[in-house]
Design a protein around this motif. Structure first.
Motif, PDB file in Angstrom:
ATOM      1  N   LEU A  82      -7.565  11.120  -6.202  1.00 50.35           N
ATOM      2  CA  LEU A  82      -8.399   9.976  -5.892  1.00 50.35           C
ATOM      3  C   LEU A  82      -7.398   8.751  -5.365  1.00 50.35           C
ATOM      4  CD1 LEU A  82     -11.078   8.114  -5.938  1.00 50.35           C
ATOM      5  CD2 LEU A  82     -10.317   7.540  -8.186  1.00 50.35           C
ATOM      6  N   LEU A  83      -6.411   8.758  -5.985  1.00 51.70           N
ATOM      7  CA  LEU A  83      -5.457   7.420  -5.659  1.00 51.70           C
ATOM      8  C   LEU A  83      -4.903   7.615  -4.056  1.00 51.70           C
ATOM      9  CD1 LEU A  83      -3.768   5.020  -6.498  1.00 51.70           C
ATOM     10  CD2 LEU A  83      -1.998   6.433  -7.092  1.00 51.70           C
ATOM     11  N   ASN A  84      -4.358   8.768  -3.763  1.00 52.23           N
ATOM     12  CA  ASN A  84      -3.700   8.736  -2.278  1.00 52.23           C
ATOM     13  C   ASN A  84      -4.976   9.013  -1.429  1.00 52.23           C
ATOM     14  OD1 ASN A  84      -1.222   9.005  -3.629  1.00 52.23           O
ATOM     15  ND2 ASN A  84      -0.770  11.257  -3.609  1.00 52.23           N
ATOM     16  N   VAL A  85      -5.940   9.425  -1.656  1.00 44.37           N
ATOM     17  CA  VAL A  85      -6.856   9.708  -0.769  1.00 44.37           C
ATOM     18  C   VAL A  85      -7.525   8.198  -0.413  1.00 44.37           C
ATOM     19  CG1 VAL A  85      -9.378  10.570  -0.248  1.00 44.37           C
ATOM     20  CG2 VAL A  85      -7.592  11.857  -1.402  1.00 44.37           C
ATOM     21  N   THR A  86      -7.858   7.305  -1.199  1.00 43.56           N
ATOM     22  CA  THR A  86      -8.211   6.023  -1.179  1.00 43.56           C
ATOM     23  C   THR A  86      -7.100   5.123  -0.478  1.00 43.56           C
ATOM     24  OG1 THR A  86      -7.835   5.477  -3.232  1.00 43.56           O
ATOM     25  CG2 THR A  86      -9.906   6.154  -2.970  1.00 43.56           C
ATOM     26  N   LEU A  87      -6.243   5.455  -0.528  1.00 42.30           N
ATOM     27  CA  LEU A  87      -5.171   4.499   0.008  1.00 42.30           C
ATOM     28  C   LEU A  87      -4.616   4.814   1.473  1.00 42.30           C
ATOM     29  CD1 LEU A  87      -2.135   4.309  -2.921  1.00 42.30           C
ATOM     30  CD2 LEU A  87      -3.819   2.641  -1.999  1.00 42.30           C
ATOM     31  N   VAL A  88      -5.195   6.096   1.901  1.00 46.48           N
ATOM     32  CA  VAL A  88      -4.817   6.416   3.456  1.00 46.48           C
ATOM     33  C   VAL A  88      -5.681   5.543   4.126  1.00 46.48           C
ATOM     34  CG1 VAL A  88      -5.280   8.146   5.020  1.00 46.48           C
ATOM     35  CG2 VAL A  88      -4.270   8.709   3.082  1.00 46.48           C
ATOM     36  N   PRO A  89      -7.057   5.304   4.173  1.00 44.08           N
ATOM     37  CA  PRO A  89      -7.714   4.198   4.962  1.00 44.08           C
ATOM     38  C   PRO A  89      -7.136   2.796   4.777  1.00 44.08           C
ATOM     39  CG  PRO A  89      -9.348   5.606   3.701  1.00 44.08           C
ATOM     40  CD  PRO A  89      -7.877   5.815   2.837  1.00 44.08           C
ATOM     41  N   SER A  90      -6.773   2.382   3.620  1.00 38.41           N
ATOM     42  CA  SER A  90      -6.156   1.137   3.415  1.00 38.41           C
ATOM     43  C   SER A  90      -4.711   0.865   4.331  1.00 38.41           C
ATOM     44  CB  SER A  90      -5.884   0.942   1.828  1.00 38.41           C
ATOM     45  OG  SER A  90      -6.879   0.865   1.045  1.00 38.41           O
ATOM     46  N   LEU A  91      -3.877   2.000   4.273  1.00 36.85           N
ATOM     47  CA  LEU A  91      -2.583   1.981   5.171  1.00 36.85           C
ATOM     48  C   LEU A  91      -3.150   1.856   6.605  1.00 36.85           C
ATOM     49  CD1 LEU A  91       0.225   2.082   5.089  1.00 36.85           C
ATOM     50  CD2 LEU A  91      -0.079   4.540   5.018  1.00 36.85           C
ATOM     51  N   VAL A 128       1.012  -1.048  -0.122  1.00 35.74           N
ATOM     52  CA  VAL A 128      -0.019  -0.077  -0.164  1.00 35.74           C
ATOM     53  C   VAL A 128       0.799   1.270  -0.103  1.00 35.74           C
ATOM     54  CG1 VAL A 128      -1.550   1.359   1.161  1.00 35.74           C
ATOM     55  CG2 VAL A 128      -1.920  -1.259   1.211  1.00 35.74           C
ATOM     56  N   LEU A 129       2.035   1.288   0.771  1.00 38.65           N
ATOM     57  CA  LEU A 129       2.886   2.334   0.801  1.00 38.65           C
ATOM     58  C   LEU A 129       3.475   2.516  -0.596  1.00 38.65           C
ATOM     59  CD1 LEU A 129       4.611   2.037   4.268  1.00 38.65           C
ATOM     60  CD2 LEU A 129       3.389   3.896   3.499  1.00 38.65           C
TER      61      LEU A 129
END
Length: 697
Positions: A670-679, A588-589
């Motif tokens: 979109l990419l970074n915003v959605t990856l934050v909850p995943s991380l 994810v990072l």
């Protein structure tokens, strides 16, 4: 329900009574601790020390007996090996047959010893849980950490059966050689035909797999189906393999699974284009994809309840609803209605019969082939996940028939509607509804043949597993109190609501469900936003996205092959679990758009890393979940399978909603915003795993 004493006598070896873990005595001691702590007589430190010493004594008693029996078995095998050596020099078919039977007798005795060992292992887990529940101390973490990792650990002997693997291997090798060479000593007409593999070897391998973390491809793949089975090593009933079941009906359930997964992912490559053609933002694709998961939250419950009475009618209903849902999805373009599009996807979710498919395998498939059927269920899901996007990539046509448009956006709906219509006709013609009584009896009998230590232990042990008549008379009043306490706290009835099911969840189970939520969330983010992300950064066409998603889907089986055959034979499940979570975090990072240029290599490699590690995580997560989950959750409507399905489905809904909401911040973010909850979820689940690591023993 069969009385506790009768079940216990059927399950235990009478001649080994005094060598079992003294569960009753330890349970009494826990009760005394609670009373003394409440009265202020004992301190926390004294309780931990005293109970640890008591456990050490009980484990030592079991382990010394185990080593004694192991030595006796090894001595018998050595004598038989000398006998076999003499027969190789002077072949005598009658003596060869006799020798083979002697090896089988030793194998049965070894199986009995493994059975004894597993009962004690479950007894230890049970008393550790009872101690923590009654006193509120984190005793398991302390005891396992100090004992299991010590160089002279006797706890490892109980949970890992150190040394018994060599005995199992010797028996398997000798039986195999005697079978392989059966025709070299005399004419094949002078001896009976033998099966490809002796049932004793099957039983021993199954017992070893349960007591260790070793597994194989089919076992590891079958774990993904999360069809909970409570089983202990017992001689395989060869008649079980001949139990009649309807192969075509099983095949229809697997086809239903395949079509549903294909239906879920066939729209992913073109969902953003479809949303834009109806005047919505591309990120509304998250809502379109997620609508199916929203409806599945509710459909899982009523299909699980419906499967208590029938399998045929829910499958018919599922097929009709999915046919209508796909027709609505396809017609939305000509009607120019985003509402019809969403309702069509909701209908598709309402037709999710995965609970029925899973329940059919659990109830109607004989025990001997249930693992293969479970692996087939998972394989059908994986192939559907791969074939859906691949099929979407091939539907690059555009034409009209009357007023209906057929192109890359609507063809997925039309194709799946046709597939469900054909499936419905096949279902009506070929499916055979098993009698509910017969299905239930098959399930009960198969589980009864392998009566579990969990079943025995959750109703309370009697010291030492089988008390003497004199002890029973002396402790009659106290036993009655214990039985009433157990009946109140651990009823054998299935949970009758989601609330009662939730109350059965221990901290370890909650952490496993959190992990399952996390991995489904991360995978859904990766898959659902792929069309938008690749279109924005790399200008991929629908076909390119379809190829990428199909490749991800095709990774499922090879990854499970490697993990099942190699990795899980080297490392413990909890070690693989923690390592996979860490790799998910790294993947994810690596997915974040931090540098100025976001490359295809970065996106594909990070996507593969996340998907593969999440796939590995799913198998070991469900394996551990089935191990730590209450046996009450293996039956009824609100079972463990439903809870895990709901956790995964809610994760998908939240992920798709995240994509839609993040779209309001702009596609560039979109990419970074959605990856934050995943991380965040992956980090939280990793720390939660570390916190409960020793309770996953």
């Amino acid at each position: 329900m069969v009385r506790f004493g009768k079940r216990l006598k059927e399950a235990q070896a009478m001649e080994w009574q005094r060598h079992y873990i003294n569960y009753k005595l330890m349970k009494k001691r826990v009760k005394q601790y609670a009373q003394q702590i409440e009265a202020g007589v004992l301190e926390h430190r004294h309780v931990m020390k005293d109970f640890s010493r008591m456990l050490d004594y009980e484990i030592e008693n079991t382990v010394l007996f185990l080593l004694e029996q192991q030595g006796l078995l090894a001595s018998r095998i050595a004598q038989l090996a000398e006998w076999k050596k003499g027969l190789q020099e002077k072949p005598d078919f009658s003596r060869i047959t006799e020798l083979r039977e002697e090896f089988r007798v030793v194998g049965q005795d070894l199986l009995k010893l493994l059975y004894f060992l597993e009962i004690n292992a479950v007894g230890l887990r049970k008393i550790l849980k009872k101690f923590e529940k009654r006193l509120g101390y984190k005793f398991t973490d302390y005891y396992v950490k100090t004992r299991a990792n010590h160089p002279y650990s006797q706890l490892q002997q109980v949970f890992k059966h150190v040394g018994l693997g060599a005995v199992v291997g010797a028996i398997s090798l000798n039986l195999g050689e005697l079978q392989d060479h059966q025709g070299r000593y005399l004419s094949i007409y002078d001896q009976p035909s033998l099966p490809v593999q002796d049932p004793v070897i099957h039983s021993l391998n199954a017992a070893v797999d349960r007591l260790t973390n070793s597994t194989n491809f089919l076992n590891f793949l079958a774990q993904h189906a999360f069809i909970i089975q409570e089983d202990l090593p017992a001689p395989i009933d060869e008649e079980a393999a001949d139990k009649k079941y309807h192969l075509v009906s099983l095949l229809l359930n697997l086809v239903n699974t395949f079509l549903y997964m294909a239906n879920t992912y066939i729209i992913v490559p073109s969902a953003d284009d479809y949303a834009m053609s109806l005047g919505a933002a591309p990120t509304v694709c998250g809502l379109v994809i997620g609508a199916m998961a929203v409806a599945q939250i509710f459909s899982s419950v009523y299909f699980s309840a419906w499967s208590n009475k029938s399998y045929y009618r829910p499958l018919i209903f599922s097929s009709i609803v999915l046919f209508l849902g796909n027709v609505m999805y396809a017609l939305a373009y000509d009607l120019n209605s985003i509402g019809v599009l969403l309702v069509g996807r909701l209908f598709c979710g309402l037709g999710s019969a995965r609970a029925v498919n899973r329940r059919y395998i659990s109830d109607c498939v004989p025990l001997m082939i249930r693992m293969q059927a479970s692996a087939g269920f998972v394989s059908a899901s994986a192939l559907g996940m791969a074939c859906g996007p691949a099929l979407a990539g091939m539907l690059q046509f555009k034409f009209k028939i009357y007023k209906f448009t057929f192109d890359q956006k609507t063809l997925p709906g039309w194709v799946m509607a046709g597939a469900w219509l054909i499936y419905l006709l096949w279902l009506c013609i070929s499916f055979r509804e098993p009698s509910h009584d017969e299905a239930e009896q098959t399930h009960v009998e198969s589980n009864h043949r392998e009566t579990t230590a969990v079943d025995v232990l959750e109703d309370g042990f009697k010291q030492p597993l089988l008390p003497s008549l004199q002890e029973s008379t002396q402790d009659e009043g106290e036993d009655e109190e214990d039985r009433s306490e157990e009946a109140a706290q651990e009823s054998r009835l299935a949970a009758n609501s989601l609330q009662s099911a939730y109350r059965l969840l221990t901290p370890s189970v909650k952490v496993q469900l959190l992990i399952y939520f996390m991995l489904k969330y991360v995978m859904e983010i990766l898959l659902s936003e792929s069309s938008v992300i690749t279109s924005q950064y790399f200008h991929w066409t629908t076909s390119s996205v379809a190829i990428f998603l199909a490749c991800l889907g095709l990774m499922v089986l090879p990854v499970n092959l490697v993990v099942g055959n190699y990795i899980s034979n080297i490392f413990e499940d909890r070690q693989i679990l923690l390592a996979s979570e860490i790799v998910v975090c790294i993947g994810v990072l690596f997915s974040f758009h931090i540098i100025s240029k976001y490359t295809i290599a970065q996106y594909v490699s990070s996507g593969l890393l996340v998907f593969v590690s999440a796939e590995v995580l799913e198998g070991v997560n469900l394996s551990l979940l089935s191990r730590v989950m209450s046996s009450r959750l293996s039956q009824g409507t609100y079972n463990g399978g439903l809870l895990s399905t709901e956790a995964g489905t809610i994760a998908r809904v939240v992920a798709d909603a995240t994509i839609t909401l993040a779209g309001h911040l702009g596609e560039s973010n979109l990419l970074n915003v959605t990856l934050v909850p995943s991380l965040l979820l992956s980090v939280i689940s990793t720390f939660a795993t570390i916190h409960t690591y020793n309770s996953l023993y």
